[in-house]
Design an enzyme around this catalytic site. Sequence first.
Site, PDB file in Angstrom:
ATOM      1  N   TYR A 164      30.359   5.730 -22.824  1.00 30.40           N
ATOM      2  CA  TYR A 164      29.735   5.047 -23.965  1.00 30.40           C
ATOM      3  C   TYR A 164      29.373   6.015 -25.083  1.00 30.40           C
ATOM      4  O   TYR A 164      28.863   7.106 -24.837  1.00 30.40           O
ATOM      5  CB  TYR A 164      28.471   4.304 -23.518  1.00 30.40           C
ATOM      6  N   MET A 219      25.798   0.830 -16.754  1.00 33.73           N
ATOM      7  CA  MET A 219      25.007  -0.087 -15.929  1.00 33.73           C
ATOM      8  C   MET A 219      25.350   0.067 -14.447  1.00 33.73           C
ATOM      9  O   MET A 219      24.469   0.096 -13.594  1.00 33.73           O
ATOM     10  CB  MET A 219      25.258  -1.527 -16.387  1.00 33.73           C
ATOM     11  N   LYS A 262       4.679  -1.199   1.581  1.00 30.36           N
ATOM     12  CA  LYS A 262       4.808  -2.036   0.384  1.00 30.36           C
ATOM     13  C   LYS A 262       6.081  -1.720  -0.401  1.00 30.36           C
ATOM     14  O   LYS A 262       6.610  -0.607  -0.315  1.00 30.36           O
ATOM     15  CB  LYS A 262       3.578  -1.864  -0.503  1.00 30.36           C
ATOM     16  N   ARG A 315     -10.597   0.357 -10.214  1.00 29.37           N
ATOM     17  CA  ARG A 315      -9.399  -0.455 -10.375  1.00 29.37           C
ATOM     18  C   ARG A 315      -9.595  -1.796  -9.684  1.00 29.37           C
ATOM     19  O   ARG A 315      -9.431  -2.837 -10.287  1.00 29.37           O
ATOM     20  CB  ARG A 315      -8.190   0.294  -9.782  1.00 29.37           C
TER      21      ARG A 315
HETATM   22  C1  LIG Z   1       0.040   2.494  -2.122  1.00 36.11           C
HETATM   23  C2  LIG Z   1      -1.274   2.515  -1.496  1.00 36.11           C
HETATM   24  C3  LIG Z   1      -1.555   3.424  -0.457  1.00 36.11           C
HETATM   25  C4  LIG Z   1      -0.616   4.509  -0.030  1.00 36.11           C
HETATM   26  O1  LIG Z   1      -0.616   5.545  -0.966  1.00 36.11           O
HETATM   27  P1  LIG Z   1       0.196   6.906  -0.702  1.00 36.11           P
HETATM   28  O2  LIG Z   1      -0.180   7.769  -1.826  1.00 36.11           O
HETATM   29  O3  LIG Z   1       1.654   6.540  -0.763  1.00 36.11           O
HETATM   30  O4  LIG Z   1      -0.193   7.384   0.621  1.00 36.11           O
HETATM   31  C5  LIG Z   1      -2.781   3.330   0.167  1.00 36.11           C
HETATM   32  N1  LIG Z   1      -3.676   2.405  -0.218  1.00 36.11           N
HETATM   33  C6  LIG Z   1      -3.456   1.540  -1.208  1.00 36.11           C
HETATM   34  C7  LIG Z   1      -4.508   0.566  -1.583  1.00 36.11           C
HETATM   35  C8  LIG Z   1      -2.248   1.564  -1.895  1.00 36.11           C
HETATM   36  O5  LIG Z   1      -2.031   0.712  -2.897  1.00 36.11           O
END
Ligand SMILES: *Cc1c(COP(=O)(O)O)cnc(C)c1O
Length: 327
Positions: free
Chosen positions: A236, A282, A33, A118
């Site tokens: 700056y 920046m 992700k 969650r």
């Molecule tokens: C991001 C995520 C993971 C991976 O988590 P890590 O701590 O990076 O291993 C696994 N499951 C879900 C649902 C996540 O959102």
Amino acid sequence: MALIKLDKEAYKFNLRQLALRAGGYENLICVFKDNAYGHGAQILAPIAREEGVGFIATRNEQEALALEAHFKDILILSHRPNGKEDPRFIYALNEPLNLKDFKKNTRIHLKIDTGMRRNGICLSNLKEFLDSFHRYDLKLEGIFTHFAAADEDESYHFQRQNFQKAKDLARNFNENLIFHSFNSVALSRDTPPKDELCRVGLLQFGYGDDGLKKVLSLYAHRLSQRTLQKGQSMGYDNAFVAQEKMRVGTYDLGYADGLFRYDARGGLRLADGREILGKMSMDSFSCEDGGEELCVFDDARIWAEFFHTISYEILVKLHPSIPRILI
Ligand SMILES: *Cc1c(COP(=O)(O)O)cnc(C)c1O
């Protein structure tokens, strides 16, 4: 040109270690992700595939489409059902109330809320949910959960017990379901159950376990150089003032690249120990001249500690437009 170097051998090494711990590549879901935690999903995907990874998780459909050619299975973690789901992908069901909004025949992994509160369906509602699932024309292929604090014994064991109950219930319903709960912290502390896949993000990149190797290092290149006389300020708000005559360089990386804006409070150091001088701009920062190329960091924990955050955040914010190369 600022640059991210990705160490191919380090990534392969980490994947092999993870596969060993998970009981084989077939037991790994590599979490890709958010551009593979800022590393560069397009570059790492072919390496993961060559090594033997067949299953990944992405945040959304856009990421899944971009990686689809490389992997057999892709689980999308944060999708809001809209009736247009793609049959090539698997979708996490985070909210049972939204079940009706999925397109027919969509492949689903059901998230169980075992204590993180969650996302997912409460364990206490699972039986009823499974009993009524056949009313929807959806394919339930997996059951999973996520740990709130896998490094805290009480919380971790509480969630593991709850997930075991969920697995037992779900198996009665369909014996072909696949299960997964282990994230990076869980896998670095414990052996995963034989009947589970491991859904691993950060460990892939060498964080969270001293036996693994860092994959990413961030570099900046010099835009200009000059001599400061004693008493002259730089940058700056004239925040840095030279205490003696010195040679300084300005480098082509700034807070637009996803770094936190360093405010010259003192103490933020590059990989070689050199301190950033003055406020970060920046698109650039300045420091004592270090030649054409400087390594900003090869271990995000240093920046994470300085900014009171976690390595995940330092890494994931690295802008996708920074060029990435394999070394
Ligand atoms: C991001 C995520 C993971 C991976 O988590 P890590 O701590 O990076 O291993 C696994 N499951 C879900 C649902 C996540 O959102």
